[in-house]
Design a protein around this motif. Structure first.
Motif, mmCIF file in Angstrom:
data_model
loop_
_atom_site.group_PDB
_atom_site.id
_atom_site.type_symbol
_atom_site.label_atom_id
_atom_site.label_comp_id
_atom_site.label_asym_id
_atom_site.label_seq_id
_atom_site.Cartn_x
_atom_site.Cartn_y
_atom_site.Cartn_z
ATOM 1 N N ILE A 121 -19.207 -6.188 47.887
ATOM 2 C CA ILE A 121 -20.084 -6.613 48.987
ATOM 3 C C ILE A 121 -21.520 -6.139 48.750
ATOM 4 C CG2 ILE A 121 -20.565 -6.265 51.440
ATOM 5 C CD1 ILE A 121 -17.498 -6.175 51.838
ATOM 6 N N THR A 157 -25.259 -18.425 51.895
ATOM 7 C CA THR A 157 -24.838 -17.103 51.458
ATOM 8 C C THR A 157 -23.335 -17.081 51.220
ATOM 9 O OG1 THR A 157 -26.568 -16.198 52.853
ATOM 10 C CG2 THR A 157 -24.921 -14.660 52.042
ATOM 11 N N THR A 184 -20.255 -10.018 53.586
ATOM 12 C CA THR A 184 -21.592 -10.134 53.015
ATOM 13 C C THR A 184 -22.465 -11.037 53.875
ATOM 14 O OG1 THR A 184 -20.589 -9.960 50.840
ATOM 15 C CG2 THR A 184 -22.869 -10.683 50.926
ATOM 16 N N THR A 185 -21.894 -12.169 54.277
ATOM 17 C CA THR A 185 -22.671 -13.122 55.067
ATOM 18 C C THR A 185 -23.119 -12.497 56.384
ATOM 19 O OG1 THR A 185 -21.375 -14.901 54.111
ATOM 20 C CG2 THR A 185 -22.659 -15.425 56.066
ATOM 21 N N GLU A 221 -19.052 -16.765 43.433
ATOM 22 C CA GLU A 221 -19.556 -15.808 42.455
ATOM 23 C C GLU A 221 -18.427 -15.367 41.524
ATOM 24 O OE1 GLU A 221 -21.296 -12.775 40.284
ATOM 25 O OE2 GLU A 221 -19.477 -12.552 41.469
ATOM 26 N N TYR A 253 -23.344 -8.132 46.066
ATOM 27 C CA TYR A 253 -23.581 -9.479 46.592
ATOM 28 C C TYR A 253 -24.764 -9.488 47.562
ATOM 29 C CZ TYR A 253 -19.226 -11.401 44.728
ATOM 30 O OH TYR A 253 -18.248 -11.846 43.907
ATOM 31 N N ALA A 309 -16.829 -12.439 51.104
ATOM 32 C CA ALA A 309 -17.884 -13.402 51.429
ATOM 33 C C ALA A 309 -18.261 -13.317 52.901
ATOM 34 C CB ALA A 309 -17.426 -14.818 51.085
ATOM 35 N N CYS A 369 -21.329 -16.290 47.662
ATOM 36 C CA CYS A 369 -20.345 -15.218 47.480
ATOM 37 C C CYS A 369 -18.978 -15.778 47.148
ATOM 38 C CB CYS A 369 -20.240 -14.372 48.748
ATOM 39 S SG CYS A 369 -21.776 -13.605 49.216
#
Lengths: 372, 274
Positions: free
Chosen positions: B140, B200, B78-79, B207, B143, B75, B204
């Motif tokens: 990642i 975001t 990805t963010t 998810e 996402y 997460a 994630c």
């Protein structure tokens, strides 16, 4: 300091809107040039072209002798004061003032010194560590001004800087700006839609309409000899009175420069012109040049429809027997009343004649009232 | 001070809403401290006996730290990626003039319209041929494709609301485009960047479908997958599941509270008249 010159500049937007057409205009070194016009006349666009925030579609822009047409704003070394001040909200007043210098990597000592000097000259010393949100409108305005002065640029551009201030502050700031211009001796271009601001501030005034330059002249020249009907109507307050009519040659005219007779409604005037191009004309006379007089010696009978007392004068709206409406500025005494019957007389040598078709000023002089 | 009836009604409605929103979380908290047996025999709104067995089981027996670490890595990465790329893309979409901008905006939005379930199989095949199944990048990247449109849309909208005059003033003051971006626009966009980042991250963090499909074993499983797999063949360990839920909520709650000041603060105040 340097002059700013536009040479045959065109600006046409992608959607076809023309903001400037074959515009040639120069602000001389040390001059305060005012660009004035109604909204949509392209005056702000012209300023943005000078700043480099917009690109010309034709022509050349020079600052000093340098061709800056293709230079981005940061390389033109000019300062601009925005209508809404555009202060950086996340920076203190000190950082706002010093931004232009620090981005140019000037030494910190120099930045501090200049910021201190400008802040004290604008009375901002006490608020150097505040954020713009903590300032009043007038203070923000001074910060915006200071941010421009600190950098000692080649020229200053002002985009309606006073329009967000209340009336009293506006007049004060206007005087301050005039003093600043005298003190710095800097080239300044000033955009406004307010003709009284233009008249009081400008060394010269450029009147724009639909991207086309109408006239560039000193305030007095602009007021007394407007180049066309648009300028005549735009400059001066209240706006100039216009009466449509015809011009016919006087058969007895024997003096040099033909004598003509203007006829419009009830109004008949003798006019002396160098061969006017057209017979259908528009007569213009400023409200300040109309006298409201007693019945006996007036030329035009009229009825008062509205009176606006201003203290030092009264603005009198009258309607003629033919239905035309005129505005006159009269002394405060005696007070006029709505519905009152009066007579109107134009002061000698104070009327203007324009071609009815294209609005161009006709070179007519020595105009006299017909019954004198 | 006396309150008028409308104020009472408003207060009551607000209280009801808070109760409605917070109760599930409260109930999970209470249940996570209650022995399983007591939970089913005599459920109570107030905790009668508090035990830490579920939490101990979570970290000693099950190694719940690994899924937490996995979730944080996936997460978090990805963010960060979404914010960096999204901010730049949003700047371009909000400020630059180029052809086909509406089409690009529509296309970006369209990406989010796909039902996730419909692309799980093709994505699985794609990731398998790239040898990315059961890896961090394997989670990642999918996402990012789903979180990025949201990032770009929100940031484009908020950058558009920052007065253009500010950047123009910076240009006239001598700043290059890059400088006006980093020194003027970016600081002013921080609140919306923070908000978008939180959204975001939460997306994630929660998810489930991709995380379940693209991981194979506990080494790469994220928190939601791990919790879902607590369930045994014959029994559901509710106490542990709820304890895990409480633990999983903590980082998000901490993050939101931490950023709250920045989010609420209207940073553009005072830029222009008004």
């Amino acid at each position: 300091m340097a002059r700013i010159a536009l040479e045959h500049v065109d600006k046409v937007y992608a959607n076809g809107f023309v903001a400037a057409r074959d515009l040639s205009l120069e602000a001389a070194d040390g001059e305060l040039l005012v660009l004035v016009g109604p909204s949509g006349s392209g005056k702000s666009t012209v300023l943005r072209l000078m700043a480099g925030l917009e690109q010309v579609t034709g022509g050349t822009i020079r600052i000093g002798e340098r061709d800056v047409t293709d230079l981005p704003p940061q390389k033109r070394d000019i300062a601009m004061v925005f209508q809404n001040y555009a202060l950086y909200p996340h920076m203190t007043v000190r950082e706002n003032l010093g931004f232009g210098l620090s981005i140019r990597k000037q030494p910190v000592a120099l930045i501090n010194e200049r910021v201190r000097m400008v802040a004290s000259s604008l009375g901002l010393d006490a608020m150097l560590d505040r954020k713009p949100a903590q300032l009043s409108g007038g203070q923000r305005q001074r910060v915006a001004l200071g941010r421009a002065i600190v950098r000692e640029p080649l020229a200053f551009l002002f985009d309606e800087p006073l329009s967000n201030l209340d009336a009293q502050l506006r007049v004060e700031t206007r005087v301050e700006l005039s003093r600043l211009h005298q003190k710095l001796g800097a080239t300044m271009v000033y955009v406004t839609h307010d003709q009284s601001e233009a008249l009081t501030l400008g060394d010269r005034i450029a009147v724009l309409r639909d991207g086309v330059l109408q006239q560039v002249a000193s305030p007095m020249e602009l007021y007394s000899r407007p180049a066309n009907r648009f300028v005549a109507g735009f400059i001066g307050s209240p706006a100039m009175n216009f009466i449509e009519g015809t011009l016919s040659a006087e058969t007895t005219g024997s003096e040099s420069g033909g004598r003509f007779t203007f006829k419009g409604g009830d109004l008949v005037l003798d006019v002396r012109c160098d061969s006017p191009a057209s017979s259908s004309v528009v007569l213009g006379v400023r409200p300040q040049h109309l006298e409201v007089v007693g019945d006996a010696d007036g030329m035009l009978r009229a009825e008062v429809t509205l009176v606006e007392p201003m203290g030092n004068e009264q603005i009198v709206y009258v309607s003629l027997s033919g239905g035309e409406r005129l505005v006159a500025v009269a002394p405060p005494e005696p007070p006029m009343k709505q519905g009152e019957r009066v007579a109107i007389r134009a002061k000698r040598d104070a009327v203007h004649l324009f071609d009815a078709k294209n609005g161009v000023r006709l070179s007519c002089g020595g105009v006299q009232p017909s019954r004198d | 001070m006396t309150l008028r009836p409308q104020r009472w009604a408003f207060g009551a409605a607000l209280a009801l809403l808070v109760l409605f929103t917070l109760f599930p979380f409260y109930w999970a908290m209470v249940a996570s401290f209650t022995p399983d047996a007591a939970l089913f025999r005599e459920p109570s709104l107030w905790p009668r006996t508090i035990i830490l067995d579920h939490y101990r089981a979570l970290f000693v027996e099950r190694d719940f730290l690994t899924p937490i670490r996995n979730s944080l890595v996936v997460a978090g990465t990805t963010t960060v990626f979404c914010l960096v790329v999204g901010t730049l893309a949003a700047y371009a979409l909000a400020r630059l003039d180029f052809k086909g901008k509406p089409a690009i905006m529509a296309f970006i939005l369209a990406v989010t319209m796909f039902p996730q379930i419909s692309i799980v199989s093709p994505l699985y095949l794609l990731l398998r041929s790239l040898r990315l199944i059961d890896t961090y990048p394997g989670l990642i990247m999918p996402y990012m494709t789903f979180a990025m449109p949201l990032t770009v849309w929100i940031l484009t909208g908020s950058i558009r609301q920052i007065p253009r005059d500010l950047e123009e003033a910076a240009h006239v003051d001598g700043a290059s485009r890059r400088q006006s971006f980093t020194k003027i626009l970016l600081p002013l966009a921080v609140p919306s960047i923070a908000t978008t980042g939180i959204l975001t991250f939460i997306y994630c963090w929660n998810e489930f479908l991709f995380a379940l499909s693209f991981t194979l074993g506990p080494e790469r499983q994220t928190v939601p997958v791990a919790i879902a797999l607590f369930r045994g063949q014959y029994q559901v360990p509710w106490g542990q599941i709820l304890a895990a839920a409480v633990v999983a909520t903590a980082p998000v709650a901490v993050m939101v509270l931490g950023f709250q000041r920045r989010i609420v603060q209207g940073l553009t105040a005072g830029a222009v008249k008004g």
